[in-house]
Scaffold this motif. Sequence first.
Motif, PDB file in Angstrom:
ATOM      1  N   MET A   8       7.517  -8.096   2.525  1.00  0.00           N
ATOM      2  CA  MET A   8       8.517  -8.215   1.450  1.00  0.00           C
ATOM      3  C   MET A   8       7.890  -7.950   0.085  1.00  0.00           C
ATOM      4  N   ARG A   9       6.677  -8.433  -0.102  1.00  0.00           N
ATOM      5  CA  ARG A   9       5.999  -8.185  -1.370  1.00  0.00           C
ATOM      6  C   ARG A   9       5.723  -6.699  -1.565  1.00  0.00           C
ATOM      7  N   LEU A  10       5.274  -6.049  -0.520  1.00  0.00           N
ATOM      8  CA  LEU A  10       5.018  -4.608  -0.617  1.00  0.00           C
ATOM      9  C   LEU A  10       6.308  -3.861  -0.939  1.00  0.00           C
ATOM     10  N   GLU A  11       7.392  -4.233  -0.259  1.00  0.00           N
ATOM     11  CA  GLU A  11       8.677  -3.572  -0.527  1.00  0.00           C
ATOM     12  C   GLU A  11       9.077  -3.742  -1.984  1.00  0.00           C
ATOM     13  N   GLN A  12       8.945  -4.957  -2.519  1.00  0.00           N
ATOM     14  CA  GLN A  12       9.330  -5.212  -3.906  1.00  0.00           C
ATOM     15  C   GLN A  12       8.510  -4.364  -4.872  1.00  0.00           C
ATOM     16  N   ILE A  13       7.220  -4.250  -4.613  1.00  0.00           N
ATOM     17  CA  ILE A  13       6.364  -3.466  -5.499  1.00  0.00           C
ATOM     18  C   ILE A  13       6.732  -1.992  -5.446  1.00  0.00           C
ATOM     19  N   VAL A  14       6.937  -1.472  -4.239  1.00  0.00           N
ATOM     20  CA  VAL A  14       7.277  -0.052  -4.104  1.00  0.00           C
ATOM     21  C   VAL A  14       8.603   0.243  -4.803  1.00  0.00           C
ATOM     22  N   LEU A  15       9.568  -0.641  -4.639  1.00  0.00           N
ATOM     23  CA  LEU A  15      10.872  -0.433  -5.278  1.00  0.00           C
ATOM     24  C   LEU A  15      10.794  -0.541  -6.803  1.00  0.00           C
ATOM     25  N   SER A  16       9.742  -1.202  -7.316  1.00  0.00           N
ATOM     26  CA  SER A  16       9.607  -1.350  -8.766  1.00  0.00           C
ATOM     27  C   SER A  16       8.892  -0.177  -9.418  1.00  0.00           C
TER      28      SER A  16
ATOM     29  N   PHE B  62       3.370   2.478 -15.024  1.00  0.00           N
ATOM     30  CA  PHE B  62       2.724   3.049 -13.843  1.00  0.00           C
ATOM     31  C   PHE B  62       1.375   2.385 -13.552  1.00  0.00           C
ATOM     32  N   ALA B  63       0.582   2.130 -14.586  1.00  0.00           N
ATOM     33  CA  ALA B  63      -0.733   1.527 -14.358  1.00  0.00           C
ATOM     34  C   ALA B  63      -0.593   0.132 -13.730  1.00  0.00           C
ATOM     35  N   GLU B  64       0.375  -0.667 -14.214  1.00  0.00           N
ATOM     36  CA  GLU B  64       0.587  -1.997 -13.647  1.00  0.00           C
ATOM     37  C   GLU B  64       1.094  -1.893 -12.207  1.00  0.00           C
ATOM     38  N   TYR B  65       1.952  -0.925 -11.994  1.00  0.00           N
ATOM     39  CA  TYR B  65       2.460  -0.712 -10.636  1.00  0.00           C
ATOM     40  C   TYR B  65       1.325  -0.387  -9.678  1.00  0.00           C
ATOM     41  N   LYS B  66       0.364   0.460 -10.122  1.00  0.00           N
ATOM     42  CA  LYS B  66      -0.733   0.858  -9.233  1.00  0.00           C
ATOM     43  C   LYS B  66      -1.630  -0.349  -8.907  1.00  0.00           C
ATOM     44  N   VAL B  67      -1.878  -1.208  -9.883  1.00  0.00           N
ATOM     45  CA  VAL B  67      -2.687  -2.399  -9.621  1.00  0.00           C
ATOM     46  C   VAL B  67      -1.979  -3.313  -8.619  1.00  0.00           C
ATOM     47  N   ALA B  68      -0.686  -3.512  -8.837  1.00  0.00           N
ATOM     48  CA  ALA B  68       0.086  -4.354  -7.920  1.00  0.00           C
ATOM     49  C   ALA B  68       0.130  -3.743  -6.527  1.00  0.00           C
ATOM     50  N   LEU B  69       0.253  -2.430  -6.449  1.00  0.00           N
ATOM     51  CA  LEU B  69       0.286  -1.755  -5.151  1.00  0.00           C
ATOM     52  C   LEU B  69      -1.020  -1.980  -4.393  1.00  0.00           C
ATOM     53  N   ASP B  70      -2.154  -1.845  -5.094  1.00  0.00           N
ATOM     54  CA  ASP B  70      -3.449  -2.068  -4.437  1.00  0.00           C
ATOM     55  C   ASP B  70      -3.505  -3.466  -3.811  1.00  0.00           C
ATOM     56  N   ARG B  71      -3.045  -4.456  -4.545  1.00  0.00           N
ATOM     57  CA  ARG B  71      -3.100  -5.824  -4.042  1.00  0.00           C
ATOM     58  C   ARG B  71      -2.140  -6.023  -2.872  1.00  0.00           C
ATOM     59  N   ALA B  72      -0.989  -5.390  -2.975  1.00  0.00           N
ATOM     60  CA  ALA B  72      -0.024  -5.515  -1.883  1.00  0.00           C
ATOM     61  C   ALA B  72      -0.547  -4.873  -0.605  1.00  0.00           C
ATOM     62  N   LEU B  73      -1.296  -3.781  -0.728  1.00  0.00           N
ATOM     63  CA  LEU B  73      -1.853  -3.127   0.454  1.00  0.00           C
ATOM     64  C   LEU B  73      -2.888  -4.016   1.137  1.00  0.00           C
ATOM     65  N   VAL B  74      -3.674  -4.706   0.346  1.00  0.00           N
ATOM     66  CA  VAL B  74      -4.628  -5.652   0.936  1.00  0.00           C
ATOM     67  C   VAL B  74      -3.881  -6.702   1.755  1.00  0.00           C
ATOM     68  N   GLY B  75      -2.688  -7.066   1.295  1.00  0.00           N
ATOM     69  CA  GLY B  75      -1.895  -8.060   1.988  1.00  0.00           C
ATOM     70  C   GLY B  75      -1.479  -7.655   3.389  1.00  0.00           C
ATOM     71  N   ILE B  76      -1.398  -6.350   3.666  1.00  0.00           N
ATOM     72  CA  ILE B  76      -1.055  -5.913   5.023  1.00  0.00           C
ATOM     73  C   ILE B  76      -2.275  -5.380   5.777  1.00  0.00           C
ATOM     74  N   GLY B  77      -3.454  -5.563   5.198  1.00  0.00           N
ATOM     75  CA  GLY B  77      -4.668  -5.202   5.913  1.00  0.00           C
ATOM     76  C   GLY B  77      -5.168  -3.802   5.673  1.00  0.00           C
ATOM     77  N   VAL B  78      -4.753  -3.161   4.559  1.00  0.00           N
ATOM     78  CA  VAL B  78      -5.215  -1.803   4.241  1.00  0.00           C
ATOM     79  C   VAL B  78      -6.280  -1.903   3.160  1.00  0.00           C
ATOM     80  N   ASN B  79      -7.475  -1.387   3.456  1.00  0.00           N
ATOM     81  CA  ASN B  79      -8.543  -1.356   2.461  1.00  0.00           C
ATOM     82  C   ASN B  79      -8.288  -0.199   1.493  1.00  0.00           C
ATOM     83  N   VAL B  80      -8.334  -0.490   0.195  1.00  0.00           N
ATOM     84  CA  VAL B  80      -8.033   0.540  -0.795  1.00  0.00           C
ATOM     85  C   VAL B  80      -9.201   0.702  -1.753  1.00  0.00           C
TER      86      VAL B  80
END
Length: 488
Positions: free
Chosen positions: A65-73, A79-97
């Motif tokens: 749900m967190r990843l979905e919210q970030i992608v939709l935002s 854009f820079a804030e979105y990219k930082v949030a995206l990196d953190r959200a990816l860690v949440g599903i087990g993707v190393n970035v």
Amino acid sequence: MTSVIQAQAAVNASILAIEQRLRASSDGDEQGKLRAAYSRLWIILGQLEEAIMEQAAAAVSVAAMRLEQIVLSANTSPFAEYKVALDRALVGIGVNVAPYTPATVSPPLAQKTVAPSSPQPQPGAQPQPGFANADDGSVWWKDLVLYYASFKGIPDGLKVASLSQWILESGRGTSRLAREHRNFAGIKFRERMAGHATPVDYTGTDGDATTYCSFDSIAAFVAGYWHFIRSGPYDGWDQLGDDGVKYIRHIASNYAANPAYVGKVLALFDEAAGLLRITLGTASISAGGTPDNAARLAVVVGHNRLSKGASSGAPINQMEFDFNQIVAEEMKSEAGHYNLNVELFWREATGSYSKEIQDAYAKVASWNPHCILELHFNSSSDAQANGLEMLCLSNEQAKSLAAKLVVSTTDLLKIAVRHADGLRLLKVGDRGWGSVSALPNIPTVLCEPFFGSNSNDCVAAATVGREAIGRAYLRGVRDWLEGQALDA
């Protein structure tokens, strides 16, 4: 399996959001990360379908749900804030970035069979939900509530009790300890927490600069909290079943030094239950709710917000209205323990004392209480004047109620009583007559438990605390009602 179904829905929603974003994206780095997330989500979805991640379903739901919210935002956030949030959200599903670097544009995703563009965790790895992209901690707090709502293995009553603690300890996730270290419970580091948390130096709200626990994730915090309880000086907590109130009372003496801690936590039960979408049933009675047949006690806070009454000396240093407002609120939150239904009433400044009393007691009358307490404390120009007294009419019901209140408050405060028995029977023209006679058919007592102008009385009242005084009033009313039932 409900948690698995919820997790599947969250994962599918996140997949759809990524598909839409990939069609709009022109940033190569972003596209690579979204492709990796897309592949990882399909792996997780397969594991959920095979029921091999059932225990991690709650974590999956939150992370997806967190990843979905970030992608939709992406289209509405910088854009820079979105990219930082995206990196953190990816860690949440087990993707190393890797850190963001500009890259060439790649074509949008067309099929669901895309090879991962970054190393993937082993199947069955449990994602760790939660990341912070708001200074006020609101994102972490929302993640915690989402995660805990689906958490298994803890009875609902204890989940409500523990979340109520976390609301109080972290200010709903706004404390620095919560924002920076995912420590929502104010847990200090002990050796037994090794492997669950790392130590961090921190000064708590009590001013104590010591070592607290820092947790890597929401999931680590929840597991760490319950390890802290299981491994600490709280033996017997797991024998309390689903009774959250007994749980808080059981652990409070070792968990917090503040004697008012239990009342403060219990007052948050309804909020916590609402956040978790848990219906407490009979447990809500313990949390401040009351059964339908509970006796109704009206509590009128003496004086008003503009004219606050007498002042008290050290160590209280409060006006009557401010002091008794806290007493009244504690009475309302604790009423269920005494089979009472408490409603609070306030005197509003009108410029006319008699109209102020008339208006307040008209509201009380419309509620049809069994009895009424108006809260005050005494004061005198004579610093030696001391002791407690209960003011009432001379009828037997009012006198018997006042007598029970004298007993319950003197047992607590251990100070002298006035007039030999602590009762002051009022007549027309006496101070307080307007209140005790406003509804003469309803037993009414004007409570004066100590003298704010007497230093010894103030020390006695401050030692036990305002909340304890409120509970003493409740005990007195309860004992009076039980006596009335025996006499009936």
